[in-house]
Design a protein around this motif. Sequence first.
Motif, mmCIF file in Angstrom:
data_model
loop_
_atom_site.group_PDB
_atom_site.id
_atom_site.type_symbol
_atom_site.label_atom_id
_atom_site.label_comp_id
_atom_site.label_asym_id
_atom_site.label_seq_id
_atom_site.Cartn_x
_atom_site.Cartn_y
_atom_site.Cartn_z
ATOM 1 N N GLU A 83 -0.190 22.747 3.474
ATOM 2 C CA GLU A 83 -1.256 21.981 2.825
ATOM 3 C C GLU A 83 -1.625 22.599 1.477
ATOM 4 N N LEU A 84 -1.639 23.916 1.431
ATOM 5 C CA LEU A 84 -1.945 24.580 0.163
ATOM 6 C C LEU A 84 -0.857 24.304 -0.871
ATOM 7 N N TYR A 85 0.378 24.401 -0.427
ATOM 8 C CA TYR A 85 1.483 24.108 -1.349
ATOM 9 C C TYR A 85 1.430 22.654 -1.803
ATOM 10 N N ARG A 86 1.157 21.773 -0.870
ATOM 11 C CA ARG A 86 1.095 20.361 -1.229
ATOM 12 C C ARG A 86 0.010 20.104 -2.262
ATOM 13 N N ALA A 87 -1.043 20.886 -2.212
ATOM 14 C CA ALA A 87 -2.124 20.750 -3.196
ATOM 15 C C ALA A 87 -1.774 21.416 -4.520
ATOM 16 N N GLY A 88 -0.585 22.049 -4.564
ATOM 17 C CA GLY A 88 -0.149 22.657 -5.814
ATOM 18 C C GLY A 88 -0.549 24.099 -5.985
#
Lengths: 430, 124
Positions: free
Chosen positions: B85-90
């Motif tokens: 989720e953190l990666y998906r948020a950039g």
Amino acid sequence: MEHVKYLSALSATAALLAGTALLSTAAVAQNGMNTTNLQHEVVLDGLDNPWDMAFLDDGTMLFTEKCSGLSVRLPDGAVNALYGVGEAEGYPANGADLFCEGQAGMMGVAFDPDFETNRRIYVYSTSNMSDPHTNRLMRFTLNDDFTAVDDRTDIVDDVVYKMAASDHPFGGPGAHNGGRVRFDPNGHLFLTTGDTHNSEVPQSPTKMGSKVLRIDTDGNAIAENNPPEGFDKRTYTYGHRNVQGIAFHPETGAAITAEHGPWHSDEITILENGGNGGWDPRPNMAGRGDCPDDYCGYSPNQEDGMNRYERAAFMPMTDFDTYPDAMPPIWNNNGWSQGTSSAAFLKGEGWGDWDGAMVVGIMGIGFGGTPIGQRIDVIQFNGDGTDVEDVTEMTLPMDPGRFRSLVTGPDGSLYASIDEGTIYKLTPGQ
Amino acid sequence: MLKVYALAAATCLCSMAAWAETPSTDPATADAPGAVVAEQEVDLKAAEKIFRKSCRACHGNQAQGAASYPKLSDKSPEYIAEKLELYRAGEKIGPNSILMISHAKKLSDEDIANISFYVATAFD
């Protein structure tokens, strides 16, 4: 149908779970049959990132594990640990200065061609003995019963190392060390190095990254090396990105590299003494402006996928506009970068039409629409060994992996290590 | 063939478990006060497809870790889901973040839940 209850504290996304599930089994091993019908066996498993292997005629195999160290597998299958990285346990001796970080650690290994007489071996590893740290090529003496090494001599101690993280893909410390160590048929020792995400390195006359070094077993330049004026005489070729594959054509003897491209263009190149690989990722030149942390190696648009040919036009792997005399690649992986790592030549009639062909190990990446591409490619040269005539993907008898090292064994088999921890033996079948 | 149901708790407990970098499938964890537990069905086939396409080339065919890419098979689903989720948020949280962001931004919530469970349990 089997149901498994799982009790978890997943985040909100887990509350959206839905859909039916059918668990497919792992990919079934193939029965390879294209030019040859390959058999495979696991030589060693459960290793810690095996990086390279080297063989004696009786099948004795040296192997390195990136964060653990150097070991030897004897013909009877016994394994003796020899020299550990840092404080790695289980080794009779350790290099306290050796360490692993990111892509760096213990890498290439080679037996001296005259090993039966001098018992010498060569190992390339990252070291903190100097500050900034460097990559070093160490020479050891291996004792008669293959249980210990001694007489460490660092015959190359100045291959650059990336000390700090940067704003790039794979941007951690320790990036791009090259790392392959091989002898050519003349007994010259070749060491491949990388650019360390430092744009000044590839075309630098004195920084020993992005080079292919050709040296003797004391680390001295071969007299016939012919780099440009002002270059370190150990330089055989320069202007590379990160060479992890080098092998010597069985008929011409030419050194041929397999090189990992940036977001495009893995390359195979026949080296020319003193030649320039044409990699120059400096900003504010060749039509480029500023780049993240002064390194254009993944530009433009380093964080997203884009057409590989547009990338190549912006930041060429071999920049012929700037360096018209650069060594031309003879293969560029159809413009893809998929993690080309190692190279070897097949030998033996059992390989059929592939006898004498080059094999290249590809680790796979899969970024921005690039096919992952984990495989071994068979590269067949033309009659005079000057160009690629055909490329065939080897049909593997096992699942693919991150093919880090390919080495032809004395029995004619191809030994392949994958980062996941296995060394395979691939043998042409009946 | 296998169908898997996950009892998921959509609470703040997830972040505690995730950052601890330890497997957390102990029922006691999810039964802690405040947990909202719901039975979910994990699509393992879809998860395996994502794994083979987006994960295994770097993290290894058993999620055992390889090269500079960390081992995932010893992580909890919570940990993996939170990181995705953190990666998906950039968000950049390591040297290979650009790769992870590239892959994660294509994932739906359902994908993340599926792949998180699969990676953490398929190679036990």
